[in-house]
Scaffold this motif. Structure first.
Motif, mmCIF file in Angstrom:
data_model
loop_
_atom_site.group_PDB
_atom_site.id
_atom_site.type_symbol
_atom_site.label_atom_id
_atom_site.label_comp_id
_atom_site.label_asym_id
_atom_site.label_seq_id
_atom_site.Cartn_x
_atom_site.Cartn_y
_atom_site.Cartn_z
ATOM 1 N N LEU A 113 0.823 -1.204 0.000
ATOM 2 C CA LEU A 113 0.000 0.000 0.000
ATOM 3 C C LEU A 113 0.863 1.262 0.000
ATOM 4 N N ILE B 260 1.462 4.041 -3.082
ATOM 5 C CA ILE B 260 1.172 5.462 -2.896
ATOM 6 C C ILE B 260 2.399 6.309 -3.196
ATOM 7 N N ILE C 93 -5.751 1.902 -4.517
ATOM 8 C CA ILE C 93 -4.537 2.731 -4.518
ATOM 9 C C ILE C 93 -4.538 3.681 -5.710
ATOM 10 N N CYS D 209 -5.551 6.274 0.988
ATOM 11 C CA CYS D 209 -4.569 6.779 0.027
ATOM 12 C C CYS D 209 -4.652 8.289 -0.129
#
Length: 235
Positions: free
Chosen positions: A94, A98, A182, A210
């Motif tokens: 994750l 990002i 994402i 996000c």
């Protein structure tokens, strides 16, 4: 009539009415181009021009709606809490997604703007296009950009992302919910998140986190990347 227009309630009322009309149109036709934010913006501008109402008169009430942008973003933490275990299991992918997405967004806008020979102030204004409005405005001010242009760029990037996102997922056969979340949250902030929730709760929850993380990352890396890229390009 003048008293009504100059009242703060007028700006709030016209915003809500136009947005409700836009929501109704979108729910009926489900056309991507009938994005509620885009249509409501067009309706508000058309109304102001039609009745010769200044932006200052409208914004005496419209600013109260803008004030709630921050709290509205915080509320997105609720669906995230429901998917907390999923977040813990995929924390590294994750954060990596990002970070890479934020860097790619900034670098691409600088190089594309340079290729199009855009003014330096415009480039600075476009850099925070993938963040939320409150964060984007502050980044733009810090870089020396034009906040109003930044707001426009943020809205446009959100609308485009929410429209072409599902199409790109089909073209590149992206089925992973985490990846979709994402992509939406990092590239298209709140508007992308709204679309993500239409696709699924997981996509929406991931997209909501996000937004915040990408905004924080962009605050720190935007000046650094801007300086590096302008040095390379000699501008």
């Amino acid at each position: 009539m003048a008293e009504i227009i100059n009242s703060p309630l007028f700006g709030v009322l016209i915003s809500l009415v136009c947005f409700e009309i836009s929501i109704a149109l979108y729910n009926k036709f489900k056309a991507p181009l009938l994005n509620p934010l885009l249509i409501s913006t067009i309706l508000i501008i058309s109304t102001l021009l039609m009745f010769n109402i200044s932006f200052e008169q409208y914004n005496s009430g419209g600013k109260f709606i803008s004030f709630f942008l921050g709290p509205a973003t915080v509320v997105l933490a609720v669906p995230l809490y429901n998917k907390l275990e999923l977040l813990k299991k995929n924390l590294i992918p994750l954060l990596s997604g990002i970070l890479v997405g934020s860097i790619a967004g900034i670098v691409s806008i600088i190089f594309l703007s340079y290729a199009l020979n855009l003014d330096l102030s415009i480039i600075k204004s476009l850099i925070p296009k993938s963040t939320t409005v409150p964060i984007g405005i502050e980044i733009s001010k810090g870089l020396g950009g034009i906040p109003s242009l930044t707001v426009f760029a943020i809205i446009v990037s959100g609308i485009i992302g929410s429209i072409i996102g599902p199409l790109l997922f089909k073209i590149f056969k992206i089925d992973n919910s985490l990846s979709k979340g994402i992509a939406f949250g990092t590239a298209s902030h709140a508007l992308g998140t709204a679309k993500a929730f239409e696709i699924g709760e997981t996509e929406g929850a991931i997209s909501s986190i996000c937004i915040a993380v990408a905004g924080i990352i962009t605050v720190f890396i935007a000046p650094l990347i801007y300086n590096i890229c302008t040095s390379i390009l000699g501008i």
